[in-house]
Design a protein around this motif. Sequence first.
Motif, mmCIF file in Angstrom:
data_model
loop_
_atom_site.group_PDB
_atom_site.id
_atom_site.type_symbol
_atom_site.label_atom_id
_atom_site.label_comp_id
_atom_site.label_asym_id
_atom_site.label_seq_id
_atom_site.Cartn_x
_atom_site.Cartn_y
_atom_site.Cartn_z
ATOM 1 N N THR A 136 0.810 -1.220 0.000
ATOM 2 C CA THR A 136 0.000 0.000 0.000
ATOM 3 C C THR A 136 0.841 1.267 0.000
ATOM 4 O O THR A 136 0.330 2.348 -0.260
ATOM 5 N N GLY A 137 2.125 1.138 0.300
ATOM 6 C CA GLY A 137 2.986 2.308 0.326
ATOM 7 C C GLY A 137 4.445 1.906 0.366
ATOM 8 O O GLY A 137 4.785 0.776 0.728
ATOM 9 N N CYS A 138 5.279 2.863 -0.017
ATOM 10 C CA CYS A 138 6.713 2.591 -0.047
ATOM 11 C C CYS A 138 7.474 3.874 0.277
ATOM 12 O O CYS A 138 7.260 4.909 -0.353
ATOM 13 N N ASP A 139 8.333 3.798 1.269
ATOM 14 C CA ASP A 139 9.207 4.906 1.641
ATOM 15 C C ASP A 139 10.603 4.558 1.129
ATOM 16 O O ASP A 139 11.341 3.807 1.766
ATOM 17 N N VAL A 145 8.608 -0.844 3.062
ATOM 18 C CA VAL A 145 7.442 -1.191 2.257
ATOM 19 C C VAL A 145 6.298 -1.474 3.220
ATOM 20 O O VAL A 145 6.446 -2.268 4.157
ATOM 21 N N ASN A 146 5.156 -0.824 3.008
ATOM 22 C CA ASN A 146 3.987 -1.023 3.860
ATOM 23 C C ASN A 146 2.994 -1.962 3.190
ATOM 24 O O ASN A 146 2.688 -1.797 2.005
ATOM 25 N N ASP A 148 -0.863 -4.100 3.233
ATOM 26 C CA ASP A 148 -2.286 -3.841 3.453
ATOM 27 C C ASP A 148 -2.706 -4.024 4.916
ATOM 28 O O ASP A 148 -3.471 -3.248 5.442
ATOM 29 N N SER A 152 5.022 -3.540 8.143
ATOM 30 C CA SER A 152 6.063 -2.852 7.385
ATOM 31 C C SER A 152 7.258 -3.780 7.239
ATOM 32 O O SER A 152 7.628 -4.493 8.179
#
Length: 164
Positions: A136-139, A145-146, A148, A152
């Motif tokens: 659902t997300g990536c920093d 990496v996040n 659902d 993390s």
Amino acid sequence: MAPFRIVIVGGGIAGFTAAIALRGINRQIIVLEQSALNKEIGALISLQPNAVRIAESQWNLRRDFLDAQQMIDEGFRVYNTDGDLVNTIPLKTQEKYGAERLLFHRRDLHEALKNAAVSSERAGDPVLVRTSSRVTGCDVVNGIVNLDGGESIQGDLIVGADGM
């Protein structure tokens, strides 16, 4: 020394190809796939001679390719609208490029690459594959990496290979 952690987002043909290319000593690779089954769909895909040569000589995938259902593309036939053969274009890629142009069903190529990535017979640790892992997300700055469900995953390198 802690292993170099690689997170690959996408468990398709590109994801497993990246995993094979990056696999090595003191590397920990995880492939995150959003589907529950991690099965490729689709029809025919071709592997061009330069890719076949790399896969066979540098990644030692000859046996994996032989286990997959594949065939050598020997050329093209051109027919007119009446169904008569008007031209034949042979492909002599082995002579010209040092490898054949191989045709696979996408599912068979995917399975061969996945098997090679998770094999314990290759250098480095086998790749870990996690299905049902929707990102659902990536920093990218912090290598996080996040998923659902709120989890993390930290990596030293993040590879995006989740298709188009």
